[in-house]
Write an enzyme that holds these catalytic residues in place. Structure first.
Site, PDB file in Angstrom:
ATOM      1  N   GLU A   1       0.731   1.170   0.678  1.00 15.60           N
ATOM      2  CA  GLU A   1       0.421   0.520   1.948  1.00 15.60           C
ATOM      3  C   GLU A   1       1.392  -0.632   2.164  1.00 15.60           C
ATOM      4  OE1 GLU A   1      -4.329   1.138   2.773  1.00 15.60           O
ATOM      5  OE2 GLU A   1      -3.690  -0.723   1.818  1.00 15.60           O
ATOM      6  N   CYS A   2       2.043  -0.652   3.303  1.00 14.75           N
ATOM      7  CA  CYS A   2       2.922  -1.742   3.724  1.00 14.75           C
ATOM      8  C   CYS A   2       3.931  -2.096   2.620  1.00 14.75           C
ATOM      9  CB  CYS A   2       2.105  -2.950   4.177  1.00 14.75           C
ATOM     10  SG  CYS A   2       3.030  -4.068   5.247  1.00 14.75           S
TER      11      CYS A   2
END
Length: 436
Positions: A327-328
């Protein structure tokens, strides 16, 4: 449930976090058990809350969560003496389009749970106008009840007197006024405050804030202004499923952005979490059946990540046979390269073709609704996921197939769709809950 208060303000940067931490620690010094919550998608504030109270804090989000989920999360405070929920941005600030049960505004949580709002007002550069702002916030939405005001960064006793008189004229209680006091400022970074775990003196800083606030705020009056609620918890709990039975979770200063409710939901479903530190050159546990790389600040540690051969080779070997999701910041580390703010290019793990740069900064911020075009750990193709995106990196290249069709809160298409290759997937948005 115990009595609760929402700490909010007309805007960001007024002092909500400092007041929340100070009240929590001051009441803890008095022997009270304090439970904190955070309204909206934020990773950093809940960690400070935990440092102040000794109890884990979780996010409450009206755009991404249903009422039953919010009630389920709030029920963790049933054994506390007082609940403090810190708001985000200004009291009524949310997105333009309604989500699951609101727009993500702090006011949604205040109205839903019946907790009065304690406003932090910074009257710098004004006097009676501060009362007009407070009165406007009080009267803007009938279901939101104002407890009173704490003034922050007051310039002088005369300034304080002017503002207090104006607030008294419109029937708003003032619980205290804080003069300017730079020593209790919390250091900031581009995504918000510097993380609590990075600050060796965090306990002393919160103690000083508590001492300062106790000198200038009527803690007993604030406590009396709180009100209780009795939300009905959902039997099913949070709309989150674990990505696997044994989850290797990257966890250190570069990979720290994990919503507490996510990990609790994974454990409640029977998953075992196996932390490892890429910064310490650790590889994911070989016994895990899935690896999850959360967001954080990999751009601050890109050189170290690039040089940690054991982590990189171990992750690559893991991905040959088992799912890996990022994530990210974790997504960026799964990519081919990351260019830092100084323009230095660092080779990442190369499990995806994504290449990103912080030398070309542009803010990406907002709620995301994603329909998966392909499976990702824990979710089938076609699943609809609600999340939030907040970063400053720019995509230089993304050659892999997209993971999802992504829209913002208004329904507009988002170009950043995530990507996938083999067993590996990643997204720029952080998952909050499945959309059901």
């Amino acid at each position: 449930m115990p009595a609760g208060l929402i700490i909010s303000a007309p805007a960001s940067g007024v002092g909500k976090t400092t007041l929340t931490l100070a009240l929590a620690r001051a009441w803890r010094h008095r022997g009270l058990n304090v439970q904190c919550f955070k309204s909206g998608p934020d990773y950093i504030d809940p960690a400070f809350h935990a440092a102040a109270t000794g109890r884990a804090s979780v996010n409450l989000d009206s755009w991404a969560m249903d009422r039953g989920t919010i009630a389920h999360l709030v029920s963790r405070g049933a054994d506390a003496d007082i609940v403090l929920a810190e708001g985000s941005m200004g009291l009524f600030d949310g997105v333009a389009a309604h989500g699951v049960c609101g727009t993500g505004a702090t006011a949604d949580i205040a109205e839903m749970l019946g907790w009065p709002v304690l406003l932090v007002i910074d009257p710098s550069g004004q006097a009676q106008t501060a009362a007009a702002i407070a009165a406007g916030l009080r009267d803007y939405r009938a279901g939101v009840r104002l407890a009173g005001v704490v003034l922050n960064r007051v310039a002088s006793p005369r300034h304080e007197d002017l503002v207090r008189r104006a607030l008294s004229d419109v029937g708003i209680a003032v619980f205290g006024a804080l003069p300017r006091h730079a020593e209790i400022s919390l250091p900031k970074r581009h995504l918000g405050l510097v993380q609590a775990e990075e600050q060796a003196e965090i306990g002393k800083l919160i103690d000083e804030a508590a001492r300062f606030v106790a000198e200038h705020v009527d803690l007993d009056a604030v406590l009396r202004s709180a009100a209780s609620c009795s939300p009905r918890a959902a039997a099913s709990g949070v709309n989150v499923v674990p990505p696997g039975q044994r989850v290797a979770l990257a966890r250190d200063a570069a990979f720290s952005f994990v919503y507490p409710h996510m990990l609790e939901a994974w454990r409640a479903a029977g998953a075992e979490i196996l932390p490892f530190s890429p910064l310490a050159d650790e590889a994911p546990d070989a016994s895990a059946d899935v690896c999850w790389l959360p967001g954080g600040y990999p751009e601050l540690h890109a050189g170290r990540i690039a040089s940690n051969a054991r982590f990189r080779s171990g992750l690559r070997a893991f991905a040959e046979t088992r799912p890996v999701h990022g994530e990210c910041g974790g997504y960026m580390v799964l990519g081919a390269a990351l260019t830092d703010a100084d323009g230095m290019r660092h080779e990442m793990t190369g499990l995806l073709g994504l290449e990103t740069s912080f030398a070309k900064r542009r803010m990406h911020l907002g709620y995301r609704l994603a329909a998966l075009a392909a499976p990702m750990p824990g979710y089938r193709a076609g699943a609809r996921l609600r999340g939030h995106e907040f970063h400053y990196s720019t995509i230089l290249g993304q050659p892999d197939p997209q993971l999802a069709v992504v829209h913002d809160a208004t329904g507009a298409a988002i170009a950043e769709t995530g990507s996938r290759r083999g067993h590996v997937s990643g997204t720029f948005f952080h998952l909050i809950a499945e959309d059901r």
